[in-house]
Design a protein around this motif. Sequence first.
Motif, PDB file in Angstrom:
ATOM      1  N   VAL A  22       0.730  -1.566   0.246  1.00 52.32           N
ATOM      2  CA  VAL A  22       0.096  -0.241  -0.103  1.00 52.32           C
ATOM      3  C   VAL A  22       0.732   1.412  -0.436  1.00 52.32           C
ATOM      4  O   VAL A  22       1.590   1.173   0.626  1.00 52.32           O
ATOM      5  N   ASN A  23       0.372   2.275  -0.306  1.00 53.17           N
ATOM      6  CA  ASN A  23       0.587   3.624  -0.713  1.00 53.17           C
ATOM      7  C   ASN A  23      -0.057   4.494   0.551  1.00 53.17           C
ATOM      8  O   ASN A  23      -0.952   5.244   0.123  1.00 53.17           O
ATOM      9  N   MET A  24       0.812   5.184   1.173  1.00 56.39           N
ATOM     10  CA  MET A  24      -0.155   5.379   1.914  1.00 56.39           C
ATOM     11  C   MET A  24      -0.797   6.837   1.408  1.00 56.39           C
ATOM     12  O   MET A  24       0.554   7.499   0.930  1.00 56.39           O
ATOM     13  N   GLY A  25      -1.451   7.907   2.031  1.00 57.99           N
ATOM     14  CA  GLY A  25      -1.767   8.357   1.447  1.00 57.99           C
ATOM     15  C   GLY A  25      -1.853  10.241   2.764  1.00 57.99           C
ATOM     16  O   GLY A  25      -2.230  10.442   3.063  1.00 57.99           O
ATOM     17  N   SER A  26      -0.286   9.572   2.811  1.00 63.16           N
ATOM     18  CA  SER A  26       0.050  10.983   3.466  1.00 63.16           C
ATOM     19  C   SER A  26       0.377  12.225   2.705  1.00 63.16           C
ATOM     20  O   SER A  26       0.803  12.125   1.308  1.00 63.16           O
ATOM     21  N   GLU A  80      -9.854  11.855  -0.924  1.00 57.50           N
ATOM     22  CA  GLU A  80     -10.569  10.829   0.277  1.00 57.50           C
ATOM     23  C   GLU A  80     -11.023  10.068  -0.953  1.00 57.50           C
ATOM     24  O   GLU A  80     -11.451   9.448   0.147  1.00 57.50           O
ATOM     25  N   SER A  81     -10.712  10.276  -1.540  1.00 61.64           N
ATOM     26  CA  SER A  81     -11.355   8.176  -2.441  1.00 61.64           C
ATOM     27  C   SER A  81     -10.107   7.908  -2.100  1.00 61.64           C
ATOM     28  O   SER A  81     -10.650   5.927  -1.591  1.00 61.64           O
ATOM     29  N   THR A  82      -9.065   8.085  -1.752  1.00 65.04           N
ATOM     30  CA  THR A  82      -8.008   7.185  -1.484  1.00 65.04           C
ATOM     31  C   THR A  82      -8.307   6.318  -0.445  1.00 65.04           C
ATOM     32  O   THR A  82      -8.144   5.145   0.417  1.00 65.04           O
ATOM     33  N   TYR A  83      -8.790   7.166   1.059  1.00 66.61           N
ATOM     34  CA  TYR A  83      -8.829   6.721   2.356  1.00 66.61           C
ATOM     35  C   TYR A  83      -9.448   5.951   2.117  1.00 66.61           C
ATOM     36  O   TYR A  83      -9.935   4.774   3.169  1.00 66.61           O
ATOM     37  N   ALA A  84     -10.520   6.499   1.185  1.00 70.59           N
ATOM     38  CA  ALA A  84     -12.641   4.964   1.092  1.00 70.59           C
ATOM     39  C   ALA A  84     -11.743   4.070   0.478  1.00 70.59           C
ATOM     40  O   ALA A  84     -12.252   2.669   1.072  1.00 70.59           O
ATOM     41  N   ALA A  85     -11.434   3.766  -0.534  1.00 72.30           N
ATOM     42  CA  ALA A  85     -10.334   2.162  -1.012  1.00 72.30           C
ATOM     43  C   ALA A  85      -9.612   1.705   0.203  1.00 72.30           C
ATOM     44  O   ALA A  85      -9.953   0.157  -0.486  1.00 72.30           O
ATOM     45  N   GLN A  86      -8.444   2.490   0.355  1.00 73.51           N
ATOM     46  CA  GLN A  86      -7.599   2.034   1.520  1.00 73.51           C
ATOM     47  C   GLN A  86      -8.311   0.668   2.739  1.00 73.51           C
ATOM     48  O   GLN A  86      -8.203  -0.085   2.880  1.00 73.51           O
ATOM     49  N   LYS A  87      -9.178   2.107   3.491  1.00 70.74           N
ATOM     50  CA  LYS A  87     -10.261   0.964   4.420  1.00 70.74           C
ATOM     51  C   LYS A  87     -10.972   0.404   3.331  1.00 70.74           C
ATOM     52  O   LYS A  87     -11.585  -0.861   4.037  1.00 70.74           O
ATOM     53  N   SER A  88     -11.723  -0.014   2.523  1.00 69.81           N
ATOM     54  CA  SER A  88     -11.713  -0.815   1.774  1.00 69.81           C
ATOM     55  C   SER A  88     -11.620  -2.718   1.822  1.00 69.81           C
ATOM     56  O   SER A  88     -11.791  -3.625   1.740  1.00 69.81           O
TER      57      SER A  88
END
Length: 323
Positions: free
Chosen positions: A227-231, A252-260
């Motif tokens: 994973v590439n973190m959304g920093s 916001e899309s990245t955090y949602a996708a990574q939580k999924s």
Amino acid sequence: MASILAEFFDREKNMRYEQIHRFIPITLFLLALSISSENSFVYAQTQFERRPITNEAWLEPFPPVRIIGNLYHVGTNNLASYLITTPEGHILVNTGAYDSAELIRANIEELGFVFEDIKILLTQQAHWDHVADLAAIKRTTGARMLAHEDDVAALEDGGNTDYRFPEGRGTHFEPVMVDEQLQDGDTIELGGTIITLHHHGGHTRGASSFTFDSVDDDGEIYSVLIVNMGSINNGVSLLDMPGFPDIANAFESTYAAQKSLSRTTDVWVSSHSNHFDLHEKFSPGEAYDPSRFIDPEGYREKISFYENAYLTQFQQEREQASE
């Protein structure tokens, strides 16, 4: 007559001796050059301005780590590079900062794999601390370079393209030509391993994560996430970023996708060792134990950490804008 012939042969002998001894240094030099070229990298085919490395851990050697199945950490103390091995050649994800290629090669060879068997190069983000030696490795191995389409410009102009610097940041790593541009959901296949690219933009425009299945020694199949973190980079404004107007939506899309992805991930690692707590989970010399990297709660905590940092900055910017 005998003395004349003897003098003639002495002259011939001396001439041949001199010719041989003039030739030997040249031969040895060419031989040394040949041996050197087989074990070294040819760097800097184009000019660029090297940035100072202020984090010593970026170039501090770290022993290779078998994460699980065919996935290995072959990077440095802080910058993660990953080798995914297959029967038909290997895939390398990320390099590191300048001069990291030799360290990566040493780790790969310590594992018993052949460096030149790398067939595909991937990257998670087009920042110099993760891609600086891609061009040198590509030139040495002949591997194909694949990247998300939104990071191609930065890779091919040596980092000059950067949304934080609309007028250009300047070439600060050797440009690497991309052989195939990828989009979200595209797959990369080699030797029975199928890797899916997930576009997690924000950190860079084309920031990417990768998922694939890995079979462990016991035959169990594990879902792996690199994973590439959304920093958020220094100097980024979430509400006023002319070079990336929709950056807030991207994060916001990245955090949602990574939580999924947390619902389907067994093993996860990231582009920096501290992002997935490598040094807390593994110490050099410890035996292979993939269970140490099965950490779903740790993954969810990391995503929440970066999302909360985003929400805090977003709120601060909104308050400042309303003053």
